[in-house]
Design a protein around this motif. Structure first.
Motif, mmCIF file in Angstrom:
data_model
loop_
_atom_site.group_PDB
_atom_site.id
_atom_site.type_symbol
_atom_site.label_atom_id
_atom_site.label_comp_id
_atom_site.label_asym_id
_atom_site.label_seq_id
_atom_site.Cartn_x
_atom_site.Cartn_y
_atom_site.Cartn_z
ATOM 1 N N VAL A 136 0.838 -1.211 0.000
ATOM 2 C CA VAL A 136 0.000 0.000 0.000
ATOM 3 C C VAL A 136 0.867 1.253 0.000
ATOM 4 O O VAL A 136 0.574 2.236 -0.673
ATOM 5 C CB VAL A 136 -0.931 0.006 1.233
ATOM 6 C CG1 VAL A 136 -1.714 1.316 1.312
ATOM 7 C CG2 VAL A 136 -1.885 -1.171 1.167
ATOM 8 N N SER A 149 -7.909 4.154 -2.655
ATOM 9 C CA SER A 149 -8.286 2.789 -2.271
ATOM 10 C C SER A 149 -8.130 1.825 -3.435
ATOM 11 O O SER A 149 -7.661 0.685 -3.255
ATOM 12 C CB SER A 149 -9.734 2.768 -1.768
ATOM 13 O OG SER A 149 -9.872 3.551 -0.607
ATOM 14 N N VAL A 168 -10.775 -1.135 1.805
ATOM 15 C CA VAL A 168 -10.082 -0.132 2.624
ATOM 16 C C VAL A 168 -11.134 0.736 3.314
ATOM 17 O O VAL A 168 -11.928 1.404 2.654
ATOM 18 C CB VAL A 168 -9.147 0.754 1.774
ATOM 19 C CG1 VAL A 168 -8.469 1.802 2.645
ATOM 20 C CG2 VAL A 168 -8.106 -0.099 1.058
ATOM 21 N N ILE A 176 -7.322 3.412 9.811
ATOM 22 C CA ILE A 176 -7.517 2.692 8.549
ATOM 23 C C ILE A 176 -7.506 1.189 8.832
ATOM 24 O O ILE A 176 -6.611 0.683 9.521
ATOM 25 C CB ILE A 176 -6.410 3.023 7.530
ATOM 26 C CG1 ILE A 176 -6.497 4.482 7.091
ATOM 27 C CG2 ILE A 176 -6.517 2.118 6.305
ATOM 28 C CD1 ILE A 176 -5.422 4.896 6.116
ATOM 29 N N ILE A 178 -7.648 -2.357 6.642
ATOM 30 C CA ILE A 178 -7.591 -2.992 5.327
ATOM 31 C C ILE A 178 -7.988 -4.458 5.495
ATOM 32 O O ILE A 178 -7.314 -5.214 6.194
ATOM 33 C CB ILE A 178 -6.183 -2.889 4.724
ATOM 34 C CG1 ILE A 178 -5.781 -1.415 4.563
ATOM 35 C CG2 ILE A 178 -6.114 -3.605 3.378
ATOM 36 C CD1 ILE A 178 -4.345 -1.205 4.122
#
Length: 331
Positions: A136, A149, A168, A176, A178
Motif C-alpha cells: 500500500v 483505495s 479499505v 484505517i 484494510i
C-alpha cells in the motif's frame, strides 16, 4: 486615483454647462414678437414692440425637457461612479480574505487533523501485515486520504497475488482498516514453458516448480496467451478469451469441480472436460455453461455410471443429452 477624480470632475463640469445651455435655450425660445396693424392711408408709425419678460415661467418644449433630464441623470451617475468603484474594491478585498481564510483552514485540517495513527490488516493468513502495508505504501503519520483505495487494492494484488478482494475503510480522524480475502488456486496450465497457477477467474497466482502443488487442481488447455503476470488476469491474443473466463468460472463453481481433471478451452466451440478419469463431457460453447454442468451432474447419478465403463456425454444440445458408452475411449 487622482486621474480618475480629475476625469469625473471634468465630465461633471461639462454636463453642468450642457444643462445651463439647455435652460438658456428654453428662455430664448419663449420670446415672442408683436406685430402692429396700420390702416390704409395713414402713415405708418414707428412699430411698437411689446416688452416681454424673458424669464422662463412656463413649460419647456418636450425635447428640451428630456435633454435636461438626461443631463441630470448622467451627472448623478458621474457623481456616484467613484463611490461604486470604492464599494466594489472593498467587496473584492473582503471576498479574497474570506477565500484565503477558508483555504488556509482546510489546509490545516487536512495536514494536522486527518493523520493516520492506527492502521491494521484483517483477513490475512498467507501474507504478513507488513507485506501488505508495504504494498500500500501507507504508514502512521501519513495523511488519512494520501492514497487511493483502488490503487492500494491493485498494488496489494500485484505484490501479494493470492489476495483477491481488498476493502479499505477509513475512520476519521486517523484510523484505517484494510480487509483482505485470500484466493486459492483452482487451475494450472503451462504458459511460456512454465507451470502457472490460476484462480477461478483466471487471475495468475504465480509459477510453481513441483508437481505436488498441482494436486487437486484442474489442468487447463488454453488458447494462445498474450500476457500472464502474477496478480493480473491472464490475457489472450486479439482479446478472444471471453468464452474462456465464462467457462472457467462456471466449472470452478460447479458441484463437479472436485471430480474434473482437465478443461480444454483451446477451441471456443468445442469445450471439453474429463471427469472421474473415465468420462468426457462435451459442452460445445460456453453459452449456458452452468446449466450444462448441472445436467451433467444429474446424468452421472444414473445407474449406468456405477460400473467402470467409459463414456462420452454430449451436452451441446441441452434439450437432448447424448451418452455414448465406449471403453476404448482415450481420456
Amino acid at each position: 486615483m487622482s486621474e480618475n477624480n480629475e476625469y469625473y470632475a471634468d465630465k461633471l463640469r461639462r454636463l453642468l454647462e450642457k444643462r445651463k445651455t439647455a435652460e438658456t435655450a428654453g428662455n430664448l425660445d419663449s420670446a415672442k414678437k408683436v406685430k402692429l396693424h396700420v390702416p390704409k392711408g395713414e402713415e405708418a408709425e414707428e412699430p411698437v414692440r411689446e416688452e416681454k419678460d424673458f424669464s422662463f415661467d412656463g413649460e419647456r418644449p418636450k425635447h428640451q425637457t428630456e435633454e435636461l433630464k438626461e443631463a441630470e441623470a448622467e451627472a448623478e451617475t458621474v457623481k456616484e461612479a467613484p463611490q461604486k468603484e470604492k464599494k466594489i474594491r472593498k467587496l473584492a478585498v473582503t471576498a479574497a480574505l474570506i477565500v484565503a481564510i477558508i483555504v488556509l483552514g482546510a489546509f490545516c485540517i487536512y495536514k494536522l487533523f486527518f493523520v493516520i495513527h492506527d492502521i491494521r490488516v484483517e483477513g490475512n493468513t498467507k501474507y504478513t501485515s507488513e507485506q501488505i502495508l508495504a504494498a500500500v505504501g501507507a504508514e502512521k503519520g501519513d495523511n488519512l486520504y494520501s492514497f487511493s483505495s483502488k490503487v492500494a487494492a491493485d498494488s496489494i494484488r500485484m505484490y501479494c497475488p493470492e489476495i483477491g478482494a481488498v476493502t479499505v475503510k477509513r475512520t476519521p480522524p486517523g484510523r484505517i482498516v484494510i480487509t483482505v480475502v485470500e484466493d486459492n488456486a483452482a487451475y494450472y496450465a503451462e504458459v511460456y514453458g512454465e507451470i502457472r497457477t490460476f484462480t477461478k477467474d483466471l487471475r495468475v497466482l504465480g509459477v510453481i516448480t513441483t508437481a505436488d502443488k498441482c494436486e487437486g487442481l484442474i489442468k487447463l488447455k488454453l488458447p494462445e496467451v498474450q500476457r500472464a503476470v502474477a496478480g493480473e488476469q491472464v490475457r489472450f491474443i486479439d482479446n478472444q478469451g471471453e468464452y474462456v473466463f465464462e467457462a472457467a468460472k462456471a466449472v470452478a463453481e460447479s458441484e463437479l469441480y472436485s471430480r474434473l481433471g482437465t478443461l480444454d478451452l483451446s477451441s471456443a466451440h468445442d469445450i471439453r472436460l474429463t471427469c472421474d478419469g473415465k468420462y468426457i463431457l462435451k459442452m460445445g460453447s460456453s453459452q449456458h455453461a452452468p446449466d450444462k454442468l448441472k445436467i451433467a451432474a444429474a446424468v452421472l447419478k444414473d445407474d449406468m455410471f456405477k460400473n467402470n465403463n467409459k463414456a462420452t456425454i454430449d451436452l451441446t444440445n441441452m434439450s437432448e443429452t447424448g451418452v455414448i458408452i465406449d471403453n476404448q475411449l482415450e481420456i
